[in-house]
Design an enzyme around this catalytic site. Structure first.
Site, short mmCIF file in Angstrom:
data_model
loop_
_atom_site.label_atom_id
_atom_site.label_comp_id
_atom_site.label_asym_id
_atom_site.label_seq_id
_atom_site.Cartn_x
_atom_site.Cartn_y
_atom_site.Cartn_z
N LYS A 31 0.83 -1.20 0.00
CA LYS A 31 0.00 0.00 0.00
C LYS A 31 0.87 1.25 0.00
O LYS A 31 1.77 1.39 0.82
CB LYS A 31 -0.90 0.03 1.24
CG LYS A 31 -1.92 1.15 1.21
CD LYS A 31 -2.67 1.26 2.53
CE LYS A 31 -1.89 2.08 3.51
NZ LYS A 31 -2.31 3.45 3.71
N ASP A 58 -3.51 4.39 -1.79
CA ASP A 58 -4.44 4.83 -0.73
C ASP A 58 -4.34 6.34 -0.55
O ASP A 58 -3.71 6.82 0.37
CB ASP A 58 -4.06 4.08 0.56
CG ASP A 58 -4.89 4.51 1.77
OD1 ASP A 58 -6.03 4.98 1.58
OD2 ASP A 58 -4.39 4.36 2.91
N LYS A 60 -7.25 8.29 -0.77
CA LYS A 60 -8.55 8.71 -0.19
C LYS A 60 -9.07 10.00 -0.82
O LYS A 60 -9.24 11.02 -0.15
CB LYS A 60 -8.42 8.90 1.33
CG LYS A 60 -7.95 7.67 2.09
CD LYS A 60 -7.94 7.93 3.58
CE LYS A 60 -7.44 6.76 4.38
NZ LYS A 60 -6.00 6.47 4.21
N ASP A 63 -13.16 15.27 -3.23
CA ASP A 63 -13.16 16.59 -3.87
C ASP A 63 -14.42 16.67 -4.73
O ASP A 63 -15.28 15.78 -4.67
CB ASP A 63 -11.87 16.74 -4.71
CG ASP A 63 -11.40 18.20 -4.81
OD1 ASP A 63 -12.25 19.07 -5.12
OD2 ASP A 63 -10.21 18.45 -4.60
N THR A 121 -10.50 4.06 10.70
CA THR A 121 -10.41 3.14 11.85
C THR A 121 -9.77 3.80 13.07
O THR A 121 -9.78 3.25 14.16
CB THR A 121 -9.62 1.87 11.48
OG1 THR A 121 -8.44 2.26 10.76
CG2 THR A 121 -10.44 0.95 10.61
N ARG A 211 2.53 -0.43 10.80
CA ARG A 211 3.58 -0.43 11.84
C ARG A 211 3.90 -1.76 12.48
O ARG A 211 5.08 -2.04 12.74
CB ARG A 211 3.23 0.64 12.89
CG ARG A 211 3.38 2.05 12.33
CD ARG A 211 2.64 3.08 13.13
NE ARG A 211 1.19 2.98 12.94
CZ ARG A 211 0.31 3.83 13.47
NH1 ARG A 211 0.73 4.83 14.21
NH2 ARG A 211 -0.99 3.67 13.24
O1 C5P Z 1 0.34 1.21 11.02
P1 C5P Z 1 -1.09 0.80 10.85
O2 C5P Z 1 -1.30 -0.69 10.76
O3 C5P Z 1 -2.02 1.45 11.85
O4 C5P Z 1 -1.45 1.39 9.41
C1 C5P Z 1 -2.74 1.35 8.86
C2 C5P Z 1 -2.69 1.91 7.49
O5 C5P Z 1 -3.99 1.89 6.94
C3 C5P Z 1 -2.20 3.37 7.40
O6 C5P Z 1 -1.38 3.45 6.25
C4 C5P Z 1 -3.45 4.18 7.22
O7 C5P Z 1 -3.24 5.31 6.40
C5 C5P Z 1 -4.38 3.21 6.53
N1 C5P Z 1 -5.81 3.40 6.76
C6 C5P Z 1 -6.39 3.38 8.00
N2 C5P Z 1 -7.74 3.57 8.14
C7 C5P Z 1 -8.50 3.77 7.07
C8 C5P Z 1 -7.92 3.77 5.80
C9 C5P Z 1 -6.56 3.58 5.68
O8 C5P Z 1 -5.70 3.16 9.00
N3 C5P Z 1 -9.80 3.88 7.20
#
Ligand code: C5P
Length: 234
Positions: A31, A58, A60, A63, A121, A211
């Protein structure tokens, strides 16, 4: 079978591609999000594609319809396998995104999956700066129904909402879930969190993890532990 997508949230291509290389063979989707794309631009997508990865771009998009149509068209032209917009942009924006997607696909290229972000989330009850707003899971379910109606391929939601989304929108409506953490790890800034096994049990199609993999001493071992947890679901 649900698939793991690793979020390459890095400040430059060197770090991102080193990470991707270390995960080769264990993970097939990467991603690219706001930080990496803003730093490196389209070349990061072709680099990952050349390494054999599928790429979820990603960004998002949110606009006016004309602008989102052009942005999704450009993303499709870049060869992204999956892109996303915000469901809150409404019907005209969502339909314009689907038109842009069709316009950007080259002959013989597989059409990218277009998803709608429902509620991030990272948001818990009370985080939405709108007085009297319903809770995030309720909002997510409502927006998923709208996204389905607008002709999108699926949604980004938390693993907590997947079962209800699938019941309302059908099993073929794709659910991609960030906010994934093994029971043993911290949640960082995420709030609506589930384990990989819970996400799969609830019906998630794609699990996005950043992470916990990219910050691990051994990213490949961390990715394998997540995949093992996903596969533990019978
Ligand atoms: O590090 P972590 O597992 O929290 O990363 C989650 C990834 O998913 C991040 O890159 C974040 O931008 C993305 N994301 C998210 N929630 C969303 C859409 C994308 O956490 N609704």
């Amino acid at each position: 079978m649900a698939e793991l997508i690793v979020a390459l949230d890095f400040k430059d291509a060197g770090s991102a591609l080193t990470m991707a290389r270390s995960l080769k063979g264990a993970v097939s989707w990467m991603k690219v999000g706001l930080e990496l794309y803003t730093a490196e631009g389209p070349v990061i997508i072709s680099s990952l594609k050349d390494m054999g990865f599928k790429v979820f771009l990603d960004l998002k998009f949110f606009d006016i319809p004309h602008t989102v149509q052009g942005a999704v068209r450009s993303a499709a032209r870049l060869g992204a396998d999956m892109v996303n917009i915000h469901a809150l942009g409404g019907e005209r924006m969502a339909r314009a995104a689907m038109v842009g997607c069709a316009e950007g696909v080259a002959a013989g290229q597989k059409t990218p999956i277009v998803l709608a972000v429902t509620m991030l989330t990272s948001m818990a009850a009370g985080d939405l700066p709108i007085a009297g707003a319903p809770g995030p899971s309720e909002m997510a379910l409502d927006l998923a129904g709208k996204a389905k109606q607008y002709g999108l391929n699926g949604v980004v939601c938390s693993g907590l909402e997947v079962a209800a989304v699938k019941t309302a929108c059908g099993s073929g409506f794709i659910c991609l879930t960030p906010g994934i953490r093994l029971a043993s790890s911290g949640t960082d800034d995420q709030r609506r969190v589930v384990t990989p096994a819970q996400a799969v049990r609830n019906g998630s199609d794609f699990l996005v993890v950043g992470r916990p993999v990219t910050g691990a001493v051994s990213p490949k071992a961390a990715a394998s532990a997540i995949i093992d947890d996903m596969r533990s679901v019978k």
